[in-house]
Structure formats: structure tokens, C-alpha cells
Design a protein around this motif. Structure first.
Motif, PDB file in Angstrom:
ATOM      1  N   ALA B  86      36.256  42.204  42.095  1.00 50.71           N
ATOM      2  CA  ALA B  86      35.636  40.950  41.658  1.00 50.71           C
ATOM      3  C   ALA B  86      34.717  41.095  40.436  1.00 50.71           C
ATOM      4  O   ALA B  86      34.898  40.357  39.467  1.00 50.71           O
ATOM      5  CB  ALA B  86      34.893  40.312  42.830  1.00 50.71           C
ATOM      6  N   LYS B  90      35.440  39.284  36.872  1.00 49.59           N
ATOM      7  CA  LYS B  90      34.420  38.354  36.391  1.00 49.59           C
ATOM      8  C   LYS B  90      34.055  38.693  34.947  1.00 49.59           C
ATOM      9  O   LYS B  90      33.798  37.829  34.128  1.00 49.59           O
ATOM     10  CB  LYS B  90      33.183  38.475  37.288  1.00 49.59           C
ATOM     11  N   SER B 257      32.593  49.437  40.798  1.00 48.75           N
ATOM     12  CA  SER B 257      33.874  48.975  41.315  1.00 48.75           C
ATOM     13  C   SER B 257      34.693  50.151  41.862  1.00 48.75           C
ATOM     14  O   SER B 257      35.201  50.102  42.985  1.00 48.75           O
ATOM     15  CB  SER B 257      34.634  48.269  40.198  1.00 48.75           C
ATOM     16  N   ALA B 292      41.262  38.553  45.390  1.00 47.76           N
ATOM     17  CA  ALA B 292      40.109  38.234  44.545  1.00 47.76           C
ATOM     18  C   ALA B 292      40.344  36.946  43.775  1.00 47.76           C
ATOM     19  O   ALA B 292      39.461  36.095  43.682  1.00 47.76           O
ATOM     20  CB  ALA B 292      39.840  39.391  43.583  1.00 47.76           C
ATOM     21  N   TRP B 293      41.539  36.790  43.240  1.00 47.61           N
ATOM     22  CA  TRP B 293      41.788  35.641  42.384  1.00 47.61           C
ATOM     23  C   TRP B 293      41.947  34.357  43.196  1.00 47.61           C
ATOM     24  O   TRP B 293      41.466  33.306  42.801  1.00 47.61           O
ATOM     25  CB  TRP B 293      43.012  35.894  41.506  1.00 47.61           C
ATOM     26  N   GLN B 296      38.797  32.802  44.044  1.00 46.41           N
ATOM     27  CA  GLN B 296      37.944  32.470  42.897  1.00 46.41           C
ATOM     28  C   GLN B 296      36.743  33.414  42.803  1.00 46.41           C
ATOM     29  O   GLN B 296      35.656  32.996  42.440  1.00 46.41           O
ATOM     30  CB  GLN B 296      37.458  31.021  43.003  1.00 46.41           C
ATOM     31  N   LEU B 297      36.938  34.662  43.163  1.00 44.52           N
ATOM     32  CA  LEU B 297      35.911  35.702  43.113  1.00 44.52           C
ATOM     33  C   LEU B 297      34.704  35.383  44.005  1.00 44.52           C
ATOM     34  O   LEU B 297      33.628  35.933  43.829  1.00 44.52           O
ATOM     35  CB  LEU B 297      35.450  35.954  41.665  1.00 44.52           C
ATOM     36  N   ASN B 298      34.914  34.484  44.959  1.00 43.68           N
ATOM     37  CA  ASN B 298      33.848  34.161  45.907  1.00 43.68           C
ATOM     38  C   ASN B 298      33.950  35.103  47.107  1.00 43.68           C
ATOM     39  O   ASN B 298      34.961  35.143  47.796  1.00 43.68           O
ATOM     40  CB  ASN B 298      34.009  32.701  46.340  1.00 43.68           C
TER      41      ASN B 298
END
Lengths: 328, 366
Positions: B86, B90, B257, B292-293, B296-298
Motif C-alpha cells: 500500500a 500510494k 514495505s 491493495a488496489w 483503494q489502499l484502505n
């Protein structure tokens, strides 16, 4: 000497696979679209190309099947598969303006899935085994030149003993070089890739160019997957051998500096790296470590080409960036 | 035909200023539904009843408590790895080398599991393995970031090539220095002291990953680092003008990461496999990009999405044994999910304005 010749021949066979993948991606990237889905496209090309040849033989029967028709059908099937896959990519990135990187990765996941699914499904449906007759296998891997040319010592083997696809790729590379540097359409395409807003202002239909380049480029890349299956893999579905090849092709585009003519020797060089562990033994280096050589070389190539900041050797300026006319 | 009518295109686009968040999520969930419907196509083409196929997928993943445990075991690395990816995504740093970073962490953890198991008590050993895996994964992620920061080397391909390199190294370890019985090509199973304890029937990796969810949520939304990452993602130049050291932030983020991926590698070898082999990452690095996508990277949405994809993966295996539909159907559905999710953003960001009906009437009369 004969070992060297054998190495060259094997390198060219694998290099042909990479060459199609690379040439297709060069065409796509020249329009400013970075299609990271080549891996998936090549899987699909492999599975559908094999399916094309296999069902052709099944329908007309082994005796009546002609090698030439099988080659044409395999190429067509692979090209169509790749074209459809890239059309999806094109629609999502060009019309719906989604991020090119993620869409490309999605295409890789989708395409490897479809390729695997088709390959496996065919295998299960045909009773556990999909293979072409030896007669067609020969047609795929034998040369188109007459024997006397092939029998010239050394040169004959090196130049005239390759399969049909190699010469097709060669012609394609030359044609693409001519297209990019000598034709108006080619120049327009490059303009779209360099600066879409300028091209748009000049009255060039950027959307059309981007779509066509992406779809045709994807089709060409897919042929590479098919060539792998019908030559190196021996006409059976083999996904493990094909994994990573598409990504190498994307890397080769950078290595070739977006020039089709460089793709010829670049692909053969990487073809050699891919198969060297089978042909040239180096003591002290275990096979498994030897196998990662092409990837290590790719990393080194990436680093070196990024360090050298030559104005002539740059990617198309708008590569990876979507163009919206409304957003200036 | 008058020139006036010709000049109005059938459909025009306009950027939306804002949209009701509930409507946004409705569109996103709608796109997931469409994707699931489209996913029926391959099953239909291959002559299977798609509804029955989905039913088998669900029952194969959730039908019995043991299936649920297996599904959660699949979801753990997916979730953890999506958390790791993420911040990179981002930042618009395309790290697709999670696969390799997991493997690097797994190698480091395995080294201590194989060599130190009789030297230190279990919890000390696990702690050492955890730290070693974090550092190894971090370094494997740091290498491409270093070159990206210094010479703008293409990180997509670099991180990807690093996958093949480290997986090749595991293949070598498997058949060479770490091989158990000669000729077996297998690394021996870990000693019991090098295995993660089990909590509620599943190795405690799930606790680690859930803690990571909270930490990552805080890191991305409430810290200076998270802010810097967001700025770089929006505009690298803005970040530079604001005085941020973009190269350093990239390297820092990639180390983080890679480190989290390394932790996932540690969890997989000590919790699930109890040994190391070249398929240790097993495509998690790629599937987690989808997780992840799609979310929405939440960080919290990732929990749901990773469980959803785990159900799909686990269920597809059942589907293969029951209906002889190849398990790669899960990849196809995941691909379609991503396509739909990427496409639906367009309808969130843009408004389609159709040609008003009046002109159509005018056209007809001319």
C-alpha cells in the motif's frame, strides 16, 4: 565449433519468442502506452495458438493437415487472442483513463489465468494429453530454405536452419524500422507517443493511433507465446517455461532503446542467456544459480541504461501517462 | 443538416467536483457484482452451471470449520502483503517484487530455524527469526529503491527481476547447501521450537497481521511519513519544492514495505509450511496487488477483500476437484475484478453528458 553452432541455433529459437514479445511492446510503447500485460498476453497467445493448430488438425484429420495452414492458423489464433486482450487494456486506459501500470498488472493476472485455464481445460477435455502430430511439429520447427543452403558449412546452419517464425520476426523488425522512420503514419504514431497534445493540435486522431498500436502490438506479442509453445516446448502446453518471458520482453524494450533493429540482436542475446545453462557448463556454478543469469543481466542492463543519460536513447516522452484532451 | 447540431457530440465528459461517498461505494460494490457476473462467462463457456460453480466455491471455502481455517490461512499472507504494498502504490512506486521480498524474509527466517533451534529458547528463536526476516525483506526491497532514487531506474522491472533472482537462490539452497536427505531436493522440516504457536486453531500469524493493519492505518493517515508518501504520490515535483528528500523517502518506504513482506515470509515458513521451498511466496505478491488496489489502499477494507480473494482461491481448488474446472479460474475472476474496479473509477471521476433530446428532434426535422 559444432557446440557453438548448436548454441546459436538454440539461442535464435528462444530469441524468436522474445523478439515477437519485444517488437509488439515497442509498437505499443511508441504510442505512449506502457502495457505491462505482455506476460499475460504471451500466455494467452501460447494457449490459443496451440488450440488453433490442435483443433485444425483434429477437424481435418492428421493425414490431410497441411503444415503451412497450421502455421497460419496458429499465428492468427495467437494474434487474435493478444489483440482482444490488449483491446481490453486499451479500452480501460485510453477510453476510461485508468492507471496504465495497474491495468497492465491486471492484464497479466487475467491473461496468465486465461492461458492456464485454456491450456488445462484442453488437456482435461482431450483425455489428459494435447499434442500435435510429428508431421505438424516438423512444420513448426523446420526451416523454409532448401537443403543446399542449409548444408553450407557453418554459415548454412547459422543463417538458414531456423524455423519460419524467426524469419517472420526478422521481416517484422525490418518493416517496423521502415514504418517508424520512413512513413508518415509511423511518424504520426511517434508524435502521439512523444507529445499527444501536440499531435492532437496538429489534427492527428490520437485515440485511434493509441488503440491501433496497442491492439496490433499486443497481437504481435502474443505470437511470441505461441512460438514458444510450438517450438521450444514441443507443442504441449507448458506454463512454467513461459513464466517470466513476457516480463523479459518488457525489459528488452528498454535494452533495445525502443528500436526494432536492436530487438533482433538483443533478443538473440537474451535467448542465449536463457538456454546457456543447458548447453555451456561452467564449473563451480550450480545450475540453479546459472538459471538466474538472464535476470541478473536484465537488472544490470536496467541500471546501466538508466545511468547513461543520452538524449537520443530515451523512451517516448509521454510513456505511461494517459492523455486527456480536457486536462491541460 | 445545420452545423450547430453536428458540433454537439453524442456524449461529452465533464470532471465531477465531488460525489456522495455512499454513492461512490455503491458504484464500487456494483462493479464487484458485475465482475462476479462476468466471471461466470468462462464457467458457462466450458459447459458448467455458473451458479452451481459459485456455490461450490463458497461451500468449498466456508462449508466446514476446517475449510474456514484453510481459507483464513490463505488470507493472512494476502492481507499482510497488501499492507506492505500500500505505501509503495500510494507513492506511485510500482513495487511488484513483494514475491521476492517475502522469499528473502523466508530465507533469513529459515536460516535461524535450521541452525539455531537447539541453541536458544523458542520465543527468543522466533524473535530472532522475525527480526532477521524483516531486515532481509527490507534490504531486498531497498536495492531497487536505491537505484530508483539515484538514477531513476525502472522500478517495476527491477523489483520483478529481483523475484526471479531470489527464487532461483531458494532452488539452489533446496538442492544444495540446505538439502536434507541427499537427492531429495527438500529442506528439512523445522524443529517444533521454530514454529509459530497456534491460537484458535490457526497459527498466530493472524494476530501479527491484524496488528499490522492498525499500525499501517495510523502510519498512512496520521504520521508525517504517511503525509510525505501521499504528497510524492500526487506530485513528485511538489514534494521537491516543499523540500522533501524524495529519494530518501522512497528508500525508507521501500525498506518498510520489503520489511513487512519479510514478516509475511516469516509467518508463512514458521506458521504454515514449517519449511522453505522455492514456491514459498506462491503468487501472493501478485494477488496482494489486487487486494491493495481493490480496497483503494484502505487498510481496513483490505481485511474484507483479502478474505474474499482467499475464498475465491480456496473454492477454486474445490471446483477443480469437483467439476474439473481448472483452478486458474480464480486468476481470471481476480483479473476481471481488477478490470471492473479500475473501470468504475472513471464513472466516479467523470460525468457523462448525453446530447439533449431537443437536438435529436431538430436533426430529424432538418
Amino acid at each position: 565449433m559444432s557446440a557453438l553452432i548448436a548454441l546459436v541455433v538454440a539461442a535464435v529459437t528462444f530469441g524468436t519468442v522474445l523478439m515477437f514479445g519485444t517488437l509488439g511492446e515497442i509498437l505499443t510503447e511508441k504510442s505512449g502506452n506502457l502495457n505491462l500485460g505482455v506476460e499475460g498476453i504471451m500466455y494467452m497467445g501460447g494457449a490459443f495458438g496451440l488450440a488453433g493448430a490442435f483443433y485444425y488438425e483434429k477437424i481435418v484429420g492428421e493425414a490431410a493437415s497441411s503444415g503451412f495452414v497450421a502455421i497460419i492458423l496458429a499465428i492468427l489464433a495467437a494474434f487474435l487472442a493478444g489483440a482482444v486482450a490488449s483491446a481490453i487494456y486499451g479500452f480501460i486506459t485510453i477510453t476510461l483513463r485508468a492507471n496504465q501500470n495497474v491495468t497492465g498488472l491486471a492484464l497479466t493476472i487475467f491473461g496468465t489465468g486465461i492461458g492456464q485455464f485454456t491450456g488445462e481445460f484442453m488437456r482435461v477435455k482431450e483425455g489428459g494429453f494435447v499434442a500435435l502430430s510429428n508431421h505438424l511439429k516438423d512444420a513448426f520447427s523446420s526451416t523454409i530454405f532448401p537443403d543446399f543452403l542449409k548444408n553450407i558449412p557453418v554459415i548454412g546452419k547459422m543463417l538458414f536452419s531456423h524455423n519460419f517464425f524467426f524469419y517472420l520476426a526478422l521481416i517484422l523488425a525490418l518493416a517496423m524500422h521502415f514504418f517508424f522512420s520512413r512513413t508518415k503514419t509511423g511518424l504520426y504514431l511517434r508524435a502521439v507517443g512523444e507529445s499527444p497534445s501536440t499531435a492532437d493540435a496538429a489534427g492527428i486522431n490520437t485515440t485511434k493511433y493509441k488503440y491501433l498500436a496497442t491492439i496490433i502490438g499486443g497481437g504481435i506479442s502474443a505470437i511470441g507465446g505461441m512460438v514458444y509453445i510450438v517450438t521450444t516446448a514441443g507443442c504441449v502446453w507448458n506454463h512454467s517455461g513461459l513464466s517470466g518471458v513476457g516480463w523479459l520482453a518488457v525489459a528488452l524494450v528498454i535494452f533495445c532503446m525502443w528500436r526494432p533493429l536492436n530487438a533482433i540482436w538483443g533478443s538473440v542475446l537474451f535467448g542465449a542467456l536463457m538456454i546457456m545453462y543447458l548447453r555451456v557448463r561452467i564449473i563451480f556454478i550450480p545450475t540453479e544459480i546459472y538459471k538466474i543469469l538472464p535476470y541478473v543481466v536484465t537488472v544490470i542492463v536496467l541500471v546501466i541504461s538508466s545511468m547513461r543519460n543520452n538524449k537520443e536513447k530515451q523512451p517516448p516522452a509521454s510513456l505511461g501517462v494517459n492523455y486527456f484532451r480536457e486536462e491541460r | 443538416m445545420s452545423s450547430e447540431t453536428v458540433n454537439i457530440p453524442f456524449v461529452r465528459l465533464a470532471k465531477r467536483e465531488s460525489m456522495d461517498p455512499r454513492k461512490v461505494w455503491a458504484i464500487r460494490i456494483g462493479s464487484i457484482v458485475i465482475a462476479i457476473l462476468l466471471g461466470m462467462l468462462p464457467m458457462f463457456i466450458t459447459g458448467n452451471n455458473p451458479f452451481k460453480a459459485y456455490q461450490i466455491i463458497i461451500s468449498g471455502a466456508l462449508g466446514k470449520p476446517i475449510y474456514i481455517k484453510q481459507t483464513i490461512k490463505i488470507a493472512i499472507p494476502l492481507l499482510g502483503c497488501a499492507l506492505a504494498i500500500a505505501p509503495c502504490f500510494k507513492m506511485r512506486f510500482w513495487n511488484i517484487g513483494a514475491e521476492g521480498q517475502i522469499t528473502a524474509g523466508a530465507i533469513a527466517a529459515s536460516y535461524f530455524a535450521l541452525n539455531w533451534y537447539d541453541k536458544v529458547p523458542s520465543f527468543v528463536l522466533l524473535a530472532i527469526m522475525f527480526i532477521a526476516a524483516t531486515i532481509a525483506g527490507g534490504i531486498w526491497g531497498l536495492i531497487p529503491a536505491f537505484f530508483k532514487a539515484k538514477w531513476n531506474t525502472n522500478e517495476t522491472l527491477f523489483t520483478l527481476m529481483m523475484n526471479y533472482i531470489i527464487i532461483g537462490i531458494v532452488s539452489w539452497l533446496q538442492g544444495g547447501p540446505w538439502e536434507g536427505r541427499k537427492g531429495s531436493q527438500i529442506i528439512p522440516m523445522f524443529n517444533d521450537s521454530a514454529r509459530l504457536p497456534v491460537v484458535f486453531g490457526i497459527h498466530c500469524g493472524w494476530i501479527i497481521v491484524l496488528v499490522l493493519v492498525i499500525l499501517m492505518h495510523i502510519y498512512m493517515n496520521y504520521t508525517k511519513h504517511g503525509y510525505e508518501i501521499a504528497v510524492i504520490g500526487d506530485s513528485e515535483n511538489t514534494a521537491r519544492y516543499a523540500g522533501m528528500n524524495v529519494g530518501r523517502i522512497m528508500m525508507r518506504t521501500m525498506f518498510l514495505s520489503g520489511g513487512i513482506c519479510g514478516i509475511i515470509g516469516f509467518i508463512v515458513v514458521t506458521g504454515a509450511n514449517h519449511t522453505l521451498y522455492n514456491g514459498v511466496a506462491n503468487g501472493v505478491g501478485f494477488t496482494s496487488i489486487t487486494v491493495a488496489w481493490l480496497s483503494q489502499l484502505n487498510a481496513f477494507a483490505m481485511i474484507l477483500i483479502s478474505i474474499m480473494l482467499a475464498i475465491l482461491t480456496k473454492g477454486s481448488n474445490t471446483l477443480q476437484t469437483k467439476l474439473k474446472v481448472p483452478a486458474s479460474i480464480s486468476d481470471i475472476v481476480i483479473g476481471i475484478l481488477l478490470f471492473c474496479m479500475l473501470s468504475c473509477e472513471f464513472f466516479i471521476n467523470y460525468k457523462l453528458i448525453f446530447r439533449p433530446r431537443k437536438t435529436e428532434i431538430k436533426e430529424a426535422s432538418v
